[in-house]
Scaffold this active site. Structure first.
Site, PDB file in Angstrom:
ATOM      1  N   ILE A 166       0.510   0.717   2.607  1.00 20.21           N
ATOM      2  CA  ILE A 166       0.594   1.789   1.608  1.00 20.21           C
ATOM      3  C   ILE A 166       1.714   2.720   2.049  1.00 20.21           C
ATOM      4  CG2 ILE A 166      -0.593   3.792   0.651  1.00 20.21           C
ATOM      5  CD1 ILE A 166      -3.187   2.129   0.814  1.00 20.21           C
ATOM      6  N   HIS A 180       2.691  -7.786  -7.420  1.00 17.87           N
ATOM      7  CA  HIS A 180       1.252  -7.608  -7.212  1.00 17.87           C
ATOM      8  C   HIS A 180       0.520  -8.744  -7.933  1.00 17.87           C
ATOM      9  CE1 HIS A 180      -2.504  -5.546  -6.453  1.00 17.87           C
ATOM     10  NE2 HIS A 180      -2.844  -5.826  -7.699  1.00 17.87           N
ATOM     11  N   THR A 230       6.104   3.470  -7.814  1.00 12.57           N
ATOM     12  CA  THR A 230       6.046   4.925  -7.952  1.00 12.57           C
ATOM     13  C   THR A 230       4.963   5.432  -6.996  1.00 12.57           C
ATOM     14  OG1 THR A 230       4.496   4.661  -9.778  1.00 12.57           O
ATOM     15  CG2 THR A 230       6.822   4.912 -10.364  1.00 12.57           C
TER      16      THR A 230
HETATM   17  C1  GAR Z   1       1.599 -12.572  -2.753  1.00 17.74           C
HETATM   18  O1  GAR Z   1       0.600 -13.198  -3.499  1.00 17.74           O
HETATM   19  C2  GAR Z   1       1.834 -11.164  -3.268  1.00 17.74           C
HETATM   20  O2  GAR Z   1       1.715 -11.053  -4.656  1.00 17.74           O
HETATM   21  C3  GAR Z   1       0.729 -10.419  -2.569  1.00 17.74           C
HETATM   22  O3  GAR Z   1       0.689 -10.970  -1.271  1.00 17.74           O
HETATM   23  C4  GAR Z   1       1.124 -12.322  -1.315  1.00 17.74           C
HETATM   24  C5  GAR Z   1       2.238 -12.506  -0.310  1.00 17.74           C
HETATM   25  O4  GAR Z   1       2.611 -13.854  -0.200  1.00 17.74           O
HETATM   26  N1  GAR Z   1       0.984  -9.013  -2.538  1.00 17.74           N
HETATM   27  C6  GAR Z   1       0.019  -8.092  -2.565  1.00 17.74           C
HETATM   28  O5  GAR Z   1      -1.161  -8.365  -2.574  1.00 17.74           O
HETATM   29  C7  GAR Z   1       0.515  -6.653  -2.577  1.00 17.74           C
HETATM   30  N2  GAR Z   1      -0.562  -5.733  -2.753  1.00 17.74           N
HETATM   31  P1  GAR Z   1       3.977 -14.249   0.498  1.00 17.74           P
HETATM   32  O6  GAR Z   1       4.030 -13.511   1.838  1.00 17.74           O
HETATM   33  O7  GAR Z   1       3.869 -15.719   0.693  1.00 17.74           O
HETATM   34  O8  GAR Z   1       5.099 -13.848  -0.401  1.00 17.74           O
END
Ligand code: GAR
Length: 197
Positions: free
Chosen positions: A100, A117, A149
């Protein structure tokens, strides 16, 4: 050259998809843009290995080494900005960066900070999005690319993709289906932003 700095915490598959698309589509020629660095808050993040193999600059900044969120974010800003000659990268891309961010950080990169997200925002902000979508009985789930934001997982929506939730899905199978779409829409949303910057 417009410099893109990507922040990761784990597998880095979105970062890899962005880097590969930038190569395939020749972003330096097409948009005058390049991925300048990949920064992780976890030394063990698997994505760092891929980034190094691609010859990209990498950095690790362990949040646990900082007493406060503000102190970590201040150092993170300095680390990011070092990767642009003018100290002002064109785009900071959060790609599975599980921290965060403070208002000061968000303010510093206003208009240049984007996130992906794994839900159809504004539904399911926060964590465990796939499990929560299944428990809510959603027939569709998906992913959102948005401008960051001050409010967590809010901010103008830049792109979304929708996938079906199948009867036999668990959080892992749904996450995998969503991730396939993430790898398509994140590079596309960034390219679209670069073409207007
Ligand atoms: C992805 O699914 C992304 O959308 C999520 O974490 C994963 C990372 O995968 N992000 C969140 O949950 C943000 N709050 P990656 O490291 O293989 O790209």
């Amino acid at each position: 050259m417009k410099n893109i700095v990507i922040l990761i915490s784990g597998g880095g598959s979105n970062m890899a998809a962005i880097v590969k698309t930038a190569q395939r589509e020749d972003w330096p020629t097409r948009y005058g843009a390049r991925v300048a660095a990949v920064i992780s808050n976890r030394a063990q993040a698997a994505g760092l290995q891929f980034a190094r193999e691609q010859g990209l600059a990498t950095a690790v900044l362990d949040h646990k080494a900082f007493a406060t969120r503000e102190a970590f974010d201040a150092e993170l800003m300095a680390t990011i900005d070092r990767h642009d000659p003018a100290g002002r990268p064109a785009l900071v891309v959060l790609a599975g960066f599980m921290r965060i961010l403070t208002p000061a950080f968000v303010e510093h990169y206003a208009g240049r900070l984007i996130n992906i997200h794994p839900s159809l925002l504004p539904a399911f902000t926060g964590l465990h999005t796939h499990q929560r979508a299944i428990e809510a009985g959603c027939k569709f789930a998906g992913v959102t690319v948005h401008e960051v934001t001050a409010e967590l997982d809010h901010g103008p929506i830049l792109a979304q993709a929708v996938v079906p939730v199948l009867p036999q899905d668990d959080a892992d199978t749904l996450a995998a289906r969503v991730l396939t779409q993430e790898h398509l829409i994140y590079p596309r949303a960034i390219a679209s932003l670069l073409s207007t910057k």
